[in-house]
Design an enzyme around this catalytic site. Structure first.
Site, PDB file in Angstrom:
ATOM      1  N   ASN A   9     -17.536 -35.358 -11.876  1.00 26.81           N
ATOM      2  CA  ASN A   9     -16.542 -35.570 -10.822  1.00 26.81           C
ATOM      3  C   ASN A   9     -17.076 -34.857  -9.587  1.00 26.81           C
ATOM      4  O   ASN A   9     -17.022 -33.635  -9.506  1.00 26.81           O
ATOM      5  CB  ASN A   9     -15.185 -34.990 -11.260  1.00 26.81           C
ATOM      6  CG  ASN A   9     -14.149 -35.095 -10.156  1.00 26.81           C
ATOM      7  OD1 ASN A   9     -14.402 -35.695  -9.112  1.00 26.81           O
ATOM      8  ND2 ASN A   9     -12.983 -34.515 -10.383  1.00 26.81           N
ATOM      9  N   LYS A  11     -15.953 -34.857  -6.673  1.00 25.99           N
ATOM     10  CA  LYS A  11     -14.892 -34.429  -5.750  1.00 25.99           C
ATOM     11  C   LYS A  11     -15.293 -34.800  -4.315  1.00 25.99           C
ATOM     12  O   LYS A  11     -15.976 -35.810  -4.128  1.00 25.99           O
ATOM     13  CB  LYS A  11     -14.587 -32.941  -5.935  1.00 25.99           C
ATOM     14  CG  LYS A  11     -14.314 -32.617  -7.418  1.00 25.99           C
ATOM     15  CD  LYS A  11     -13.755 -31.260  -7.661  1.00 25.99           C
ATOM     16  CE  LYS A  11     -13.529 -31.059  -9.161  1.00 25.99           C
ATOM     17  NZ  LYS A  11     -12.912 -29.778  -9.490  1.00 25.99           N
ATOM     18  N   HIS A  96      -5.996 -36.100 -11.646  1.00 25.47           N
ATOM     19  CA  HIS A  96      -6.686 -34.801 -11.574  1.00 25.47           C
ATOM     20  C   HIS A  96      -5.717 -33.757 -11.020  1.00 25.47           C
ATOM     21  O   HIS A  96      -4.888 -34.060 -10.158  1.00 25.47           O
ATOM     22  CB  HIS A  96      -7.925 -34.919 -10.684  1.00 25.47           C
ATOM     23  CG  HIS A  96      -8.814 -33.726 -10.822  1.00 25.47           C
ATOM     24  ND1 HIS A  96      -8.551 -32.528 -10.196  1.00 25.47           N
ATOM     25  CD2 HIS A  96      -9.936 -33.530 -11.555  1.00 25.47           C
ATOM     26  CE1 HIS A  96      -9.491 -31.650 -10.538  1.00 25.47           C
ATOM     27  NE2 HIS A  96     -10.338 -32.230 -11.364  1.00 25.47           N
ATOM     28  N   GLU A  98      -6.085 -31.500  -8.964  1.00 24.61           N
ATOM     29  CA  GLU A  98      -6.135 -31.326  -7.507  1.00 24.61           C
ATOM     30  C   GLU A  98      -5.279 -32.378  -6.811  1.00 24.61           C
ATOM     31  O   GLU A  98      -4.702 -32.132  -5.751  1.00 24.61           O
ATOM     32  CB  GLU A  98      -7.600 -31.388  -7.035  1.00 24.61           C
ATOM     33  CG  GLU A  98      -8.345 -30.109  -7.425  1.00 24.61           C
ATOM     34  CD  GLU A  98      -9.822 -30.286  -7.715  1.00 24.61           C
ATOM     35  OE1 GLU A  98     -10.394 -31.329  -7.332  1.00 24.61           O
ATOM     36  OE2 GLU A  98     -10.406 -29.368  -8.327  1.00 24.61           O
ATOM     37  N   GLU A 168      -8.074 -30.736 -18.836  1.00 29.18           N
ATOM     38  CA  GLU A 168      -8.665 -29.777 -17.900  1.00 29.18           C
ATOM     39  C   GLU A 168      -7.661 -28.674 -17.604  1.00 29.18           C
ATOM     40  O   GLU A 168      -6.759 -28.864 -16.769  1.00 29.18           O
ATOM     41  CB  GLU A 168      -9.032 -30.478 -16.583  1.00 29.18           C
ATOM     42  CG  GLU A 168     -10.020 -31.606 -16.727  1.00 29.18           C
ATOM     43  CD  GLU A 168     -10.763 -31.868 -15.427  1.00 29.18           C
ATOM     44  OE1 GLU A 168     -11.994 -31.708 -15.439  1.00 29.18           O
ATOM     45  OE2 GLU A 168     -10.135 -32.197 -14.420  1.00 29.18           O
ATOM     46  N   GLY A 174     -13.326 -24.740 -11.626  1.00 29.26           N
ATOM     47  CA  GLY A 174     -13.997 -24.122 -10.492  1.00 29.26           C
ATOM     48  C   GLY A 174     -13.916 -22.607 -10.487  1.00 29.26           C
ATOM     49  O   GLY A 174     -14.214 -21.955  -9.486  1.00 29.26           O
ATOM     50  N   SER A 214     -15.219 -25.664 -15.612  1.00 24.74           N
ATOM     51  CA  SER A 214     -16.369 -24.750 -15.647  1.00 24.74           C
ATOM     52  C   SER A 214     -17.314 -25.028 -16.809  1.00 24.74           C
ATOM     53  O   SER A 214     -17.896 -24.117 -17.397  1.00 24.74           O
ATOM     54  CB  SER A 214     -15.899 -23.286 -15.672  1.00 24.74           C
ATOM     55  OG  SER A 214     -15.162 -22.988 -14.505  1.00 24.74           O
TER      56      SER A 214
HETATM   57  P1  13P Z   1     -15.647 -27.574 -12.489  1.00 26.26           P
HETATM   58  O1  13P Z   1     -16.608 -28.095 -13.506  1.00 26.26           O
HETATM   59  O2  13P Z   1     -16.260 -27.348 -11.142  1.00 26.26           O
HETATM   60  O3  13P Z   1     -14.863 -26.392 -12.989  1.00 26.26           O
HETATM   61  O4  13P Z   1     -14.553 -28.750 -12.241  1.00 26.26           O
HETATM   62  C1  13P Z   1     -13.968 -29.351 -13.317  1.00 26.26           C
HETATM   63  C2  13P Z   1     -13.208 -30.514 -12.834  1.00 26.26           C
HETATM   64  O5  13P Z   1     -12.208 -30.371 -12.149  1.00 26.26           O
HETATM   65  C3  13P Z   1     -13.696 -31.851 -13.186  1.00 26.26           C
HETATM   66  O6  13P Z   1     -12.761 -32.820 -12.871  1.00 26.26           O
END
Ligand code: 13P
Length: 251
Positions: A9, A11, A96, A98, A168, A174, A214
């Site tokens: 992803n 982002k 997601h 976010e 997740e 992150g 992560s």
């Molecule tokens: P990270 O791998 O940067 O923690 O992000 C995970 C994520 O949100 C994938 O959709």
């Protein structure tokens, strides 16, 4: 059939030229390799068509990171499931954390998006997960159950069979603080039970459930070794071939 999958992803990262270079680099790195998992990259909308045209999409699936909750029409700035499918993308990441957190996407909106994506032949990668406070209060099982039920459980068994789930935990995204492999296995097994109660053991057993948060070259092997962890949804570590490739090779 349950599939192993490693999905990136990206982002809101990479310009078009950077994204193309990254996708072509991955394509090159995977050439001639026999993979034990499906590989998907979730790119910004504006990259989709160019990237799908530049790589071997039989080897690397292309995903959007969102889609509109309307089919078409006067919705300035929105991108429909049909538009995504027309680029050659086969997947769409939906729900997601976010998007739930910063863009206030609700379970109801996500249900609509899942339906529209499926109607256009896209595979939804549907994200669920609890925030830290919910985990600390021991409510993580009930939180993911509610997210699944509210957006997915009106789907027919046939439609549900097309969906990939991504667990997740928000506290692991992150932050460098990954769930342990045992924590991931515990909740993935719980999610599969919840799915079995609605769709039966066979469909639940065939559902691909990814872990995200992560995940990196160091922890990927332990995570995907767990019986109910079928792969990963990778943020930061999907932005370079050097970091993403070892995760793909963790299977
Ligand atoms: P990270 O791998 O940067 O923690 O992000 C995970 C994520 O949100 C994938 O959709």
């Amino acid at each position: 059939m349950r599939k192993n999958m490693i999905a990136g992803n990206w982002k809101m990262n990479t310009t078009l030229s950077e994204g193309l270079a990254l996708a072509k680099g991955l394509n090159e790195a995977l050439k001639g390799k026999t993979l034990q998992c499906e590989v998907v990259i979730g790119t910004p909308f504006i990259h989709l068509a160019s990237i799908a045209a530049a790589i071997d999409t039989d080897k690397i699936g292309v995903a959007a990171q969102n889609c509109a909750d309307k089919e078409k029409g006067a919705y300035t700035g929105e991108v429909s499931a049909a538009m995504i499918a027309s680029t050659g993308a086969k997947y769409v990441i939906l729900g997601h954390s976010e998007r739930r957190q910063y863009y206030h996407e609700t379970a109801g909106t996500l249900k609509t998006k899942v339906n529209l994506a499926l109607a256009k032949g896209l595979t939804p990668i549907f994200c669920i997960g609890e925030v830290l406070e919910e985990r600390e209060e021991g409510r993580h099982f009930e939180v993911v159950d509610e997210q699944i039920k509210a957006s997915l459980f009106d789907l027919s068994a046939d439609d549900f069979s097309q969906v990939v789930i991504a667990y997740e935990p928000v506290w692991a995204i992150g932050t460098g603080k990954t769930a342990t492999a045992d924590q991931a296995q515990e909740i993935h097994a719980h999610i599969r039970q919840t799915l079995a109660a609605r769709y039966g053991a066979a469909i639940a057993g065939d559902t691909t459930i990814l872990y995200g948060g992560s995940m990196n070259a160091e922890n990927a092997k332990d995570l995907v070794a767990k019986a109910d962890v079928d792969g990963g949804l990778i943020g930061g570590a999907s932005l370079s071939v050097e970091k993403f490739l070892p995760i793909i090779e963790a299977f």
